[in-house]
Design a protein around this motif. Structure first.
Motif, PDB file in Angstrom:
ATOM      1  N   ARG A 103      40.775  41.887  35.805  1.00 41.28           N
ATOM      2  CA  ARG A 103      40.529  41.129  37.030  1.00 41.28           C
ATOM      3  C   ARG A 103      41.292  39.806  37.023  1.00 41.28           C
ATOM      4  O   ARG A 103      40.783  38.766  37.458  1.00 41.28           O
ATOM      5  N   GLU A 155      41.998  38.100  40.554  1.00 35.83           N
ATOM      6  CA  GLU A 155      40.895  37.332  41.128  1.00 35.83           C
ATOM      7  C   GLU A 155      40.766  35.977  40.438  1.00 35.83           C
ATOM      8  O   GLU A 155      40.516  34.952  41.087  1.00 35.83           O
ATOM      9  N   HIS A 215      33.594  47.816  43.159  1.00 31.52           N
ATOM     10  CA  HIS A 215      35.026  47.564  42.961  1.00 31.52           C
ATOM     11  C   HIS A 215      35.882  48.759  43.369  1.00 31.52           C
ATOM     12  O   HIS A 215      37.076  48.593  43.624  1.00 31.52           O
TER      13      HIS A 215
END
Length: 519
Positions: A253, A256, A417
């Protein structure tokens, strides 16, 4: 028959947490991190003790501002804010645990009292008395011990002073049983000291890269932290900071994380030590934007498929359903091996969830339907309501082996997700009605020679769970005609083949449009 609760969509995760290893730390880095963690941990434990002595008062009356001012003199303003916040969170969590323990003790005492009110070897309504006088006497003693524990818990709740062990009560008790725990005194001391370190820095929007206390550069990956006031002489960077020789990248991730630190939005960092592997880790966490998932009625109105899943102790039984509640394609069985250490069990659970999500994408499903299981009452009352003897013991072990909470939390994050909706339904009668009404038709649907699927009642339960998530009745309408030859080639059933409903079920808010499997 009890009232069936309406299905609901499980909320998306409210936060994210990622981890990266601090590789290549020098001896000086380890020394500084240990000194900072021990210094802050000592003052945080002292602040927690002060918070416990204050008692169960509103947050505004807990005197956090004054405690923070005292901690600032021995650390910094931001370190002090993180320590007082952690003390308040730990206190509130402990009070919630005490309330849950009180509810569990009351439930166990009430259940034993119901069985004690029935003579030995008799049954009164749905309550069965104990087998003999010896078991009855032992249960009376056990109820007395439970009442003693309940009195202690109620006194703690009344005074607002829970018993908190920083570092973990289990590890503290292992100190007196090192041989049983397989630890030496040195190993235990290392784990105890590592568990009591405090290296947590709360994020701050507008601060450099979202956190001023612990800062991670998004491009270079270098980690710097503010040293407490008594340890400023160890600084190797400007403004009383220490720069670690390690570099982090956060591969999971990462996009992000880069978006947040690039916009200087708050990111919390935690540094932890694993003495068993002698590794240091850096965790980054932040709050995510809340999104409202679609309701089961909206999913059904869109004409999308859903994947019904029945969770069992050793496997997952899944079946795809269309918007009318009809099974589509053969059912699926995903093995779930939950033996061995905790890390291995968690890995097997994640692998099973990966296969489950892949199946949902392959069948173009909008979401996954699971049961809203918890076994809270069953786990509390234990053998009082789950049988006795070898059969009851085996059943209790089976229930204890089902990872209901972890399965739901892991699936909630993974499904979110992957763009899937998670729907939870009432688990009442799903296994019974699924095996009664859908196991046989599923076997008939998949009885071809090329089919390698062994249909069980758990697959029928998966169909029942999926139908309840779509808002349909679980029970099949009696008098439905067999499948026509056109259905073998995927053609829908003609309206003149449908019969009128002969009976009514007790489940509310169901659709009148029913079909048999295969349509």
């Amino acid at each position: 028959m009890r009232t069936i609760a309406a299905p609901f969509t499980v909320a998306a995760p409210s936060g994210a947490r990622i981890r990266d290893r601090l590789k290549g730390l020098t001896a000086a880095d380890v020394t500084v991190l240990t000194l900072v963690g021990e210094h802050l941990g000592r003052h945080q434990r002292a602040d927690l003790a002060v918070r416990v002595r204050i008692g169960n008062v509103p947050v505004k009356e807990a005197g956090r501002a004054g405690r923070k001012k005292q901690l600032t003199a021995v650390s910094s303003s931001r370190w002090a804010g993180a320590m007082t916040r952690a003390s308040e969170d730990q206190y509130q969590l402990s009070m919630r645990c005490l309330s849950a323990e009180r509810a569990g003790l009351r439930s166990r005492i009430r259940r034993i009292g119901q069985r004690l009110s029935v003579p030995c070897g008799h049954r009164r309504g749905g309550v069965r008395g104990y087998a003999d006088q010896n078991e009855r006497y032992q249960k009376q003693r056990h109820r007395h011990a439970l009442r003693t524990r309940l009195a202690v818990v109620e006194e703690q709740i009344e005074s607002g002073r829970p018993a908190i062990v920083v570092g973990g009560r289990r590890l503290a008790k292992a100190r007196h049983h090192l041989a049983d725990a397989g630890l030496s005194m040195q190993d235990w001391q290392q784990r105890w000291q590592a568990a009591r370190l405090f290296l947590t820095a709360d994020g701050e929007s507008g601060a450099p890269y979202g956190n001023y206390t612990i800062t991670v550069h998004p491009e270079a990956g270098e980690v710097t932290l503010v040293l407490p006031q008594p340890l400023r002489h160890l600084a190797n960077a400007p403004r009383g900071r220490y720069r670690l020789s390690s570099r982090v990248s956060f591969s999971h991730r990462r996009e992000e994380w880069l978006d947040r630190v690039g916009a200087h939005r708050s990111v919390r960092y935690d540094i932890s030590h694993d003495p068993a592997r002698d590794r240091w880790y850096l965790d980054a966490s932040w709050a995510t934007d809340t999104t409202v998932p679609p309701t089961p009625e909206e999913i059904r109105a869109c004409g999308r498929r859903l994947l019904g899943v029945d969770l069992n102790a050793d496997h997952l039984a899944a079946c795809v359903l269309d918007e009318h509640g009809n099974p589509v394609g053969p059912p699926c069985t995903i093995a779930l091996d939950l033996t061995g250490p905790a890390s291995r069990r968690d890995g097997h659970l994640r692998a099973a969830l990966t296969r489950l999500i892949s199946l949902a994408h392959q069948q173009d499903c909008a979401g996954i339907v699971i049961e809203d299981l918890g076994f809270t009452e069953a786990r509390t009352t234990g053998r009082e309501s789950m049988g006795r003897g070898l059969r009851g013991k085996r059943f209790r072990r089976t229930v204890a082996a089902i990872p209901t909470a972890r399965f739901r939390e892991r699936l909630r994050g993974a499904a979110h997700h992957q763009g899937l909706v998670l729907v939870a339904v009432d688990p009442a009668y799903t296994s019974r009605w699924g095996g009664q009404h859908w196991a046989g038709p599923l076997r008939q649907q998949n009885q071809s020679k090329d089919s390698k699927v062994s249909v069980t009642r758990h697959h029928g339960a998966a169909v029942a769970i999926g139908r309840r998530g779509l808002g349909h009745r679980i029970r099949r309408r009696p008098g439905v005609t067999p499948r026509s030859p056109e259905d073998e080639h995927g053609e829908s059933c003609r309206p003149d083949r449908m019969r009128t409903r002969a009976t009514r079920d007790h489940e509310p808010t169901q659709d009148s449009r029913h079909a048999h499997p295969g349509r």
